[in-house]
Design an enzyme around this catalytic site. Structure first.
Site, PDB file in Angstrom:
ATOM      1  CG  ASP A 124      -1.823  -0.995   1.419  1.00  0.00           C
ATOM      2  OD1 ASP A 124      -2.174  -2.111   0.165  1.00  0.00           O
ATOM      3  OD2 ASP A 124      -2.023  -1.849   2.088  1.00  0.00           O
TER       4      ASP A 124
HETATM    5  N1  URA Z   1      -1.256  -5.473   3.836  1.00  0.00           N
HETATM    6  C1  URA Z   1      -1.488  -4.423   3.167  1.00  0.00           C
HETATM    7  O1  URA Z   1      -2.924  -4.558   4.207  1.00  0.00           O
HETATM    8  N2  URA Z   1      -1.196  -3.537   3.132  1.00  0.00           N
HETATM    9  C2  URA Z   1      -0.033  -4.180   2.629  1.00  0.00           C
HETATM   10  O2  URA Z   1       0.953  -3.076   1.954  1.00  0.00           O
HETATM   11  C3  URA Z   1       0.662  -5.237   2.717  1.00  0.00           C
HETATM   12  C4  URA Z   1      -0.178  -6.327   2.820  1.00  0.00           C
END
Ligand code: URA
Length: 239
Positions: free
Chosen positions: A103
């Site tokens: 993310d």
């Molecule tokens: N899970 C998440 O919620 N965000 C990420 O960036 C990676 C795994």
């Protein structure tokens, strides 16, 4: 068989235009003879192509990035900086893409490559490659939460996650957990904690398979992976 100009461009010698100029200038030899034919077909595996007498680089590149928060795991984006935008200039225009996503606000280990088969192997749910994260949450990680992770959390949309491992990072701090999952659903770790009533305030990926984020790689920097490091992604994975 591959066109000579494409072969050189894909190995980082220059843009397609630049390598065409180079070929026409006589700087390129194919199996020992100067070749000025830009679309000469070559068998890359069995042909010696030199530029100014020097061998060209490898076609496939494998990079470890310590992704900073604030950049998106994409090749292009209208609004935000991407992980490709922050690569050193010599690594741009090599057809690189992030193998998997973190993310925008997640930091840590991201693999960037131009090897589609490799990325597919790493990301395939069938391969069960483990990803490990350090998650700081806004409440206390209880024994009950750890058990629910172990049993497989049901997300808000009804998806039942595979069993995951959750440990406290330190005995005296139950706001920070180390989570190991072998799936890669959208926002998975955040949604798993959300299902237990906890919000993530900081998330960092620290490993993929047996490949760990180098602790001396500063945030926002990257390094090319050695062959051993590439193998570590899959070592210990029997599927
Ligand atoms: N899970 C998440 O919620 N965000 C990420 O960036 C990676 C795994």
């Amino acid at each position: 068989m591959e066109r000579l100009d494409k072969h050189l461009a894909s190995r980082g010698v220059g843009t397609r235009k630049e390598v065409q100029k180079l070929i026409k200038s006589g700087a390129v030899t194919v199996d020992g003879s100067v070749c000025k034919i830009i679309d000469r077909k070559i068998d890359a595996e069995n042909t010696a192509v030199l530029v100014n007498g020097q061998p060209v680089g490898e076609k496939f590149i494998y990079i470890m990035m310590n992704k900073p928060a604030g950049v998106v795991s994409a090749t292009e984006d209208k609004r935000d900086k991407t992980v490709i935008d922050i690569l050193p200039d010599e690594l741009k225009r090599r057809g690189l893409f992030p193998a998997g996503r973190l993310d925008k606000d997640t930091e840590g280990l991201l693999i960037i490559t131009n090897d589609g088969d490799f990325a597919h192997r790493m990301l395939s749910p069938k391969k069960h490659v483990e990803k490990r994260y350090i998650a700081t949450v806004d409440g206390e990680i209880s024994e009950e939460t750890i058990k629910r992770f172990e049993q497989g959390i049901e997300l808000s949309d009804g998806y039942k996650c595979m069993p995951a491992k959750l440990e406290l990072a330190a005995k005296n701090d139950n706001n920070v957990g180390i989570v190991t999952i072998c799936e890669g659903k959208f926002h998975q770790v955040k949604r798993m904690f959300a299902a237990c009533g906890l919000n993530i305030v900081h998330l960092q990926r620290i490993s993929i398979g047996n490949l760990y984020l180098n602790s001396n790689l500063p945030i926002g920097y990257c390094k090319t992976l050695t062959n051993l490091e590439i193998m570590q992604i899959f070592i210990g994975n029997i599927h």
